[in-house]
Each structure stands twice: as structure tokens, then as C-alpha cells.
Scaffold this active site. Sequence first.
Site, PDB file in Angstrom:
ATOM      1  N   GLU A 177      19.955 -10.566  94.998  1.00 25.25           N
ATOM      2  CA  GLU A 177      20.703  -9.296  94.535  1.00 25.25           C
ATOM      3  C   GLU A 177      19.901  -8.060  95.207  1.00 25.25           C
ATOM      4  O   GLU A 177      18.713  -8.042  94.521  1.00 25.25           O
ATOM      5  CB  GLU A 177      20.748  -9.222  93.090  1.00 25.25           C
ATOM      6  CG  GLU A 177      22.121 -10.117  92.580  1.00 25.25           C
ATOM      7  CD  GLU A 177      21.668 -10.382  91.258  1.00 25.25           C
ATOM      8  OE1 GLU A 177      21.553  -9.467  90.424  1.00 25.25           O
ATOM      9  OE2 GLU A 177      22.014 -11.434  90.794  1.00 25.25           O
ATOM     10  N   ASP A 236      19.137   0.218  83.070  1.00 25.87           N
ATOM     11  CA  ASP A 236      17.816  -0.349  83.435  1.00 25.87           C
ATOM     12  C   ASP A 236      16.548   0.036  82.668  1.00 25.87           C
ATOM     13  O   ASP A 236      16.557   1.246  82.152  1.00 25.87           O
ATOM     14  CB  ASP A 236      17.426  -0.052  84.922  1.00 25.87           C
ATOM     15  CG  ASP A 236      18.399  -0.885  85.725  1.00 25.87           C
ATOM     16  OD1 ASP A 236      18.187  -1.906  85.772  1.00 25.87           O
ATOM     17  OD2 ASP A 236      19.058  -0.194  86.594  1.00 25.87           O
TER      18      ASP A 236
END
Lengths: 250, 394
Positions: free
Chosen positions: A38, A49
Amino acid sequence: MKDSSRLLSIYYTAGYPQLHSTLNIAQKLEQAGVDFLEIGFPYSDPVADGPVIQRSSEKALQNGMTLDVLFKDLKKLREHVSIPVFLMGYFNPVLQYGVENFCKACKEVGVNGAIIPDLPLYEYEELYQKIFEENEIANIFLVTPQTSEERIRKIDELSNSFIYLLSSNATTGKNLNVNDESEKYFKRIKKMDLKNPIIIGFGISNAETFDKATQYAQGAIVGTAFVRMLDESDYENKIDNFIKNIKRGN
Amino acid sequence: MSKYQVNQKGYYGPFGGAYIPEMLYPNVEELQKKYLSIIQEDNFQKEFNELLRDYVGRPSPLYYAKRLSKKYNANIFLKREDLNHTGAHKINNTIGQILLAERLGKKRIIAETGAGQHGVATATVCALKGLECVVYMGEIDIRRQAPNVARMKMMGAKVVAAQSGSKTLKDATNEALRDWINNPVDTHYIIGSVVGPHPYPDLVATFQSIISEETKKQLFEKTGNSLPDYVLACVGGGSNAAGMFYHFLDDEEVQLIAVEAAGHGVNSGESAATTALGNEGILHGSRSLLMQTKDGQVIEPYSISAGLDYPGIGPQHAWLFKSGRGKYVSVTDDEAMRAGLQLTQLEGIIPAIESSHALAHLEKMQVDKNTNIVVCLSGRGDKDLDNYMKYFGF
């Protein structure tokens, strides 16, 4: 997706630590035995995040990473890397690049799919599903402990690659704390017998958490721990060991 | 339903929606499903109206500013949101949302804040209801709005510095969203402006709509006509403007003017004039207009006013702009500061620097002595004294 179990995927941010390090890291990861990749494309406001991936995104943007640069870097991807590759990032850069241009560019360089956390089910179905399918780009959906069974079924129906199962409701980089509750959740999903493979991500950082996750799913994704390792000056020589340490139970 | 209001799918024309990661979906879906029925309940309306009256001090006056009117040769009315408890319009929304949070069974409240007005308004209602409160605020804003930080702390809120990106409102919002992702069950996020995923823009606008509801009645009492020629309000994310415009949206003869912060000038590279500089994009969960690079990275905005220092506008504003229903203009730091000082000296009212932006546009309007103008005085300037003092060298 390879029909197997204990699949290991690694997430890392394109353009980090150096602008053009993306392809080199991909090769090293494949050589070390990683099953799929990824590659994150950076965004200025990554709300899902934690601090480590935020910082890598900020640095990648400072380095000059854009989708244009990334697709140029990935032009020779398939000469060097044969495992599946997914791009992961937020929707706004894709929207500005053009969703159709994005899907076409993915197809051209051999990217298999995209993980766009803030492109919701409804908007995907209404506006973009056709474009993804015409270009044979898989769209990967996230499932969390709070996602309803009805919605998981719907996601399973719309998916044709894998389902990204979040180990907990959290931003990236929080360690998985395997307890009764998470075990119950993993078991509940496993029992649903979905048609798509389940890959567990968020909070997977070492052999212990990888082993735990792959008891219930076909594979798991390590992100933050790997990105943190890229901070080290001789990271290139450490990739092999990093991967072997996670997979050592094999 | 008005064509300027949100539709069933959460959109205003092409703008709005809920572009959120799956982790936030259950929370947002719960709000989408329940917000309308909860706020229509009799006991909600009763408690909301009582608190607005007895605690906030509503209705806020509509003040005919005689000397200001004389100066511009028009009839200028100021909607005095600055006189609300905590000093700005922000409390209208936080009162509504805390009652909603209670009815959703939430125990913990989070919020973002720019100038600190929304943070203070949130800390206030949390103290009122005895709920835990965490406010995210950009590190730079914490420095430039110290009195508000002190007020929040005194009311028992925890103020957390947002240290990512530009360290201002946009980043505080990111941090609040991250907190919500990590605390999905017991926490309600009180967004302070008409931004964020559906239903927030509509929810916040609904709570702020009291501003125009009162204005219409008050203006009728004063002039015999509930409709002014112009309505002016400043726009950062756009909550006071959304409330000020709300009940005038379908009165097409009323010109709605939204004033953005041009900072050092629209083309200076240091600005927050979103409609002039932005294009369609997604930030903080909704599709709207956004200041961004061609690669879709959000541009750090700039304004002397912390409350207008935001790179986007709410989706309803994007729609009012695009459909032409609203006129979106901008004024610079200098123009706003001069307008703020002018109001102080003509009327004895020190406006928040945010509100000074709306006042500064008066200078640029073509009017005559029969023109009725309502300006939303969204907040008071106590929090900005330091800035005014430094700017004018008092």
C-alpha cells in the site's frame, strides 16, 4: 489477491524519506517476502492518521511529492515489482487530479486498486463506481468495530479485492491491544463468511500482533511501525530484517 | 423546502455530503438520523428557548446606529450578537448542541476553536451541564488569544494545542476529528461553524437561525418592514452569516453580502478569501470551495482575525455563492481594523475583528438615505484588545 493466509502487506508514504525512494522501497519489500503493498500518496490534512504517518506525509509534500510525480515514478513499476500494489490516500488530491485520470493512470502503471478512506460508500456508488470498474481499479472499503452488519454485507457486495478491517476504532499508529472485545469482533466478522478476503490493519506493528490478526483474517497490514523505521539512515539495509521479524512465525 | 437549504441527501446544490472515513460513519449517521426529530421535540425546544432567553440573554438587540448611519448616509442596524453571554454568536450553537448531546447520551464533548470564541462557548455549556470538555486550538491561536484560553481553563475545559500544519483553526479541526475517531462511543463533537460532514452545516445553521428570526421581527417594529435592503455578515467558516441569512434566503429582494478576510490582499499570498481564491474540493468532511494547490493540498490561509483564518467556507455558502443568491466580497486586515476603530469611536462599541470585516464593507457600498442595512455584529472585541492596541500603537 493471492489465495492464501498470513498475507503481509506494508504501507508506506510515497516520497518519503526521499522524493524518489518509492520504487526502490517497493522492490526491497517484495524481495523480503511481502505479499502486497500500500503506497500512500500524501495529503495536507490526513485526519485518519496518527503523528508518525502525518509527519511522513508532511515531509513527502515538502519533498515535492504529487500524484503526477508518483505516477511518473511508478511508470516502470511492473518491470521491477510483481506483487499487487494499492494506492492509499485522501480523496481531495484524487478529485483535483480527476477521478477518471486517476483510475486511468493507475491502470497504465499497473496499480491494482485504491484505498480512499474519506470516499464514502454512498458517493462512490452514486458518482464513481463506474469509472473505477471501467478501469479495473479495485476500490477498497474500510470496516470498523462499529460498522453495522448490514453495511458490511453491502461493502462485501461492492468489493472485488479485499476488505480492510480496522483492528479498532482509531487513527493509525495505536498499538493493537488484543482483548476479549477485539477477539469477539474478529470472530464476528470471520463468522460472516464474506466473499472477499479480510485484511486487518491499524495497530499491527510486530510478529505478535501480526500472528494474532492472521488467526482471524487472511492477512494484516503494517504501516506506522514501518514508516517509523524509514526514519533511520540505513533503512534500506534494515527492510529485510524488519519483514522477517514480523513473519518469523511462518 | 427552500432551494438554498440542505436536501435529503445532505447536499446544497453540488456541495455538502459526508466525506468521512468509515471510523466516523456511525457517529455521523446517528446524528443524521436523529438530529431533526430531537430538535423538534417539545422538551428540547422549551429548554433551548429558556436557555437562550435566561442564560444567553436573547433576544439580542437590533440597534439603530445613528452616527454610523449618518456617516454612510444610510440606515444601519447592528444585530448585537456581541451582547450574548460569552461575547459572540457562538453560544447559540453550543447551547443547541449540548442539549442534543445530552439527548444522545454522550458524556464527553470535544470542540475545535480558532479565535477561542467557540471554545469558550463550548466550555461554558459543558460547565452548565457538568460534561467533560476538551478543546483543540492551534498553537499559534493559543498565543494570540490568551484571554480566551484562560476562560476555557477556568471553566474546567482541557485545552489541547494543535501542532500540525499551520497550527491554526484548520489543524485544530483535524485534531478534533482524530479525537472523535478514537472516541467513537461516548463523545459528541460540537463543531463551531457551518462546516463538516452533513448534518453539521444544517445543524449549526438551524441553531444560528435565531439571529435572522429575531432580526425580522425587530426590523418590522422599527421600520414597519421586516425586510432590509442589505444584510451583511463576515464569513470564515460562515456560521454567523448562515444564521443572519437564514430567514432571508427566500426573500430574494434582500441582498445578502458575505464578507471574507482578504488578509494582506486577495493576491498577496496571505489571504483567507475563499470564494476569490478557492475552487471545489473536500475538507473536513464536506465538498465545498477550498483554497488549495492544483494538486489538491490545502493552502494555509492568513487573516489578522483568528476566527476568519480558515481555508474553506461551509457548503451552503459555496452554494449561495455559486447560485448567485449571495454576494461574496472581501476586505483586508487594514480595512477591517480601521472599521473596528471607527465603530468604537462613533458608537462606543468595540467589535471583534471578525465583525469589523463586515463593517468595513459599508465603505464600499452604493447607498442612499432610504437604504436599510443590517450588519451582524457577531462578537465583541474584548478578546482583540491586544491586537487593536498593537495595530494602532495605542
